[in-house]
Design a protein around this motif. Structure first.
Motif, PDB file in Angstrom:
ATOM      1  N   ILE A 100      28.656  41.843  55.600  1.00 43.68           N
ATOM      2  CA  ILE A 100      28.180  42.941  54.750  1.00 43.68           C
ATOM      3  C   ILE A 100      29.099  43.104  53.541  1.00 43.68           C
ATOM      4  O   ILE A 100      28.639  43.244  52.408  1.00 43.68           O
ATOM      5  CB  ILE A 100      28.078  44.247  55.568  1.00 43.68           C
ATOM      6  CG1 ILE A 100      26.912  44.126  56.560  1.00 43.68           C
ATOM      7  CG2 ILE A 100      27.921  45.466  54.657  1.00 43.68           C
ATOM      8  CD1 ILE A 100      26.872  45.195  57.611  1.00 43.68           C
ATOM      9  N   MET A 101      30.393  43.046  53.776  1.00 47.65           N
ATOM     10  CA  MET A 101      31.374  43.195  52.695  1.00 47.65           C
ATOM     11  C   MET A 101      31.205  42.096  51.643  1.00 47.65           C
ATOM     12  O   MET A 101      31.299  42.359  50.445  1.00 47.65           O
ATOM     13  CB  MET A 101      32.781  43.160  53.295  1.00 47.65           C
ATOM     14  CG  MET A 101      33.866  43.517  52.350  1.00 47.65           C
ATOM     15  SD  MET A 101      33.846  45.272  52.022  1.00 47.65           S
ATOM     16  CE  MET A 101      35.076  45.325  50.732  1.00 47.65           C
ATOM     17  N   GLU A 102      30.948  40.886  52.102  1.00 45.44           N
ATOM     18  CA  GLU A 102      30.803  39.745  51.191  1.00 45.44           C
ATOM     19  C   GLU A 102      29.520  39.793  50.377  1.00 45.44           C
ATOM     20  O   GLU A 102      29.475  39.297  49.256  1.00 45.44           O
ATOM     21  CB  GLU A 102      30.815  38.438  51.993  1.00 45.44           C
ATOM     22  CG  GLU A 102      32.145  38.097  52.604  1.00 45.44           C
ATOM     23  CD  GLU A 102      32.062  36.941  53.594  1.00 45.44           C
ATOM     24  OE1 GLU A 102      33.125  36.514  54.052  1.00 45.44           O
ATOM     25  OE2 GLU A 102      30.947  36.480  53.917  1.00 45.44           O
ATOM     26  N   ARG A 103      28.491  40.357  50.933  1.00 47.94           N
ATOM     27  CA  ARG A 103      27.174  40.233  50.314  1.00 47.94           C
ATOM     28  C   ARG A 103      26.689  41.444  49.533  1.00 47.94           C
ATOM     29  O   ARG A 103      25.673  41.375  48.877  1.00 47.94           O
ATOM     30  CB  ARG A 103      26.156  39.872  51.380  1.00 47.94           C
ATOM     31  CG  ARG A 103      26.476  38.442  51.839  1.00 47.94           C
ATOM     32  CD  ARG A 103      25.506  37.790  52.642  1.00 47.94           C
ATOM     33  NE  ARG A 103      25.733  36.389  52.879  1.00 47.94           N
ATOM     34  CZ  ARG A 103      26.832  35.788  53.305  1.00 47.94           C
ATOM     35  NH1 ARG A 103      27.927  36.474  53.490  1.00 47.94           N
ATOM     36  NH2 ARG A 103      26.875  34.501  53.549  1.00 47.94           N
ATOM     37  N   THR A 104      27.413  42.536  49.625  1.00 52.62           N
ATOM     38  CA  THR A 104      26.977  43.711  48.893  1.00 52.62           C
ATOM     39  C   THR A 104      27.821  43.882  47.631  1.00 52.62           C
ATOM     40  O   THR A 104      28.957  43.432  47.575  1.00 52.62           O
ATOM     41  CB  THR A 104      27.058  44.980  49.766  1.00 52.62           C
ATOM     42  OG1 THR A 104      26.567  46.085  49.014  1.00 52.62           O
ATOM     43  CG2 THR A 104      28.463  45.281  50.198  1.00 52.62           C
ATOM     44  N   THR A 105      27.220  44.517  46.647  1.00 49.49           N
ATOM     45  CA  THR A 105      27.953  44.814  45.416  1.00 49.49           C
ATOM     46  C   THR A 105      28.427  46.264  45.389  1.00 49.49           C
ATOM     47  O   THR A 105      28.926  46.731  44.371  1.00 49.49           O
ATOM     48  CB  THR A 105      27.065  44.540  44.185  1.00 49.49           C
ATOM     49  OG1 THR A 105      25.874  45.325  44.297  1.00 49.49           O
ATOM     50  CG2 THR A 105      26.724  43.065  44.086  1.00 49.49           C
TER      51      THR A 105
END
Length: 180
Positions: A100-105
């Motif tokens: 989630i951390m990697e894929r959200t802005t």
């Protein structure tokens, strides 16, 4: 590569150190521990893959008999007790939080808090409640009720995950590997 291995080892050690905080036992012999905060941070700081590997390293050390779990527990026996489902959920939770951390802005606080809630609570509870139901011979609904005792503390840990991750992002942006 060497830097990744160092981070993985450091975060496995973080989970172990958080086990020094005395556990609080409430429902079904599953302790409330600070270690789930470490699991959430593994994902939000290291990212999905490194976070998963850090937790797997920690669990390997536990399986080898090191007393790294809260309350000084370790060995293969912990993987068949009431908290076994939560232990199975540790690496999945770290991976999910990191993913989630990697894929959200979203800004780091919100992304990490969401990762903590979805991975550290949602995924962890799915595994943990299932394990409690099996080991304690309860229905999934009964085990879910037992798990409600853990929810307020885990929500606090998810928010702390957001705050710590945000602080790291501000102080040393390059140290937030989940966003590198």
């Amino acid at each position: 590569m060497e830097r990744s291995l160092t981070h993985i080892a450091l975060f496995a050690a973080l989970i172990a150190v958080l086990g020094l905080v005395p556990p609080l036992y409430l429902a079904g012999a599953v302790p409330i521990t600070a270690q789930t905060l470490g699991v959430m941070l593994c994902g939000t700081v290291l990212g999905a893959k490194r976070g998963l590997l850090a937790v797997l390293l920690f669990l390997l050390l536990v399986a080898l008999g090191l007393p790294l779990l809260s309350g000084g527990r370790g060995g293969l026996g912990v993987f068949v007790g009431p908290s076994a489902g939560f232990l199975v959920g540790f690496p999945l939770a770290a991976f999910t939080a990191g993913w989630i951390m990697e894929r959200t802005t979203l800004p780091p606080f919100w992304a990490a808090t969401a990762g903590g809630v979805i991975g550290g609570i949602g995924v962890m509870y799915l595994c943990g409640i299932t394990g409690m139901a099996i080991v304690l011979n309860k229905t999934w609904a009964e085990a879910s009720l037992l798990a409600l005792a853990f929810l307020p503390g885990d929500v606090i840990k998810a928010v702390l995950t957001g705050l710590v991750t945000q602080s790291i992002a501000r102080a040393r942006p390059a140290a937030l590997l989940a966003r590198a």
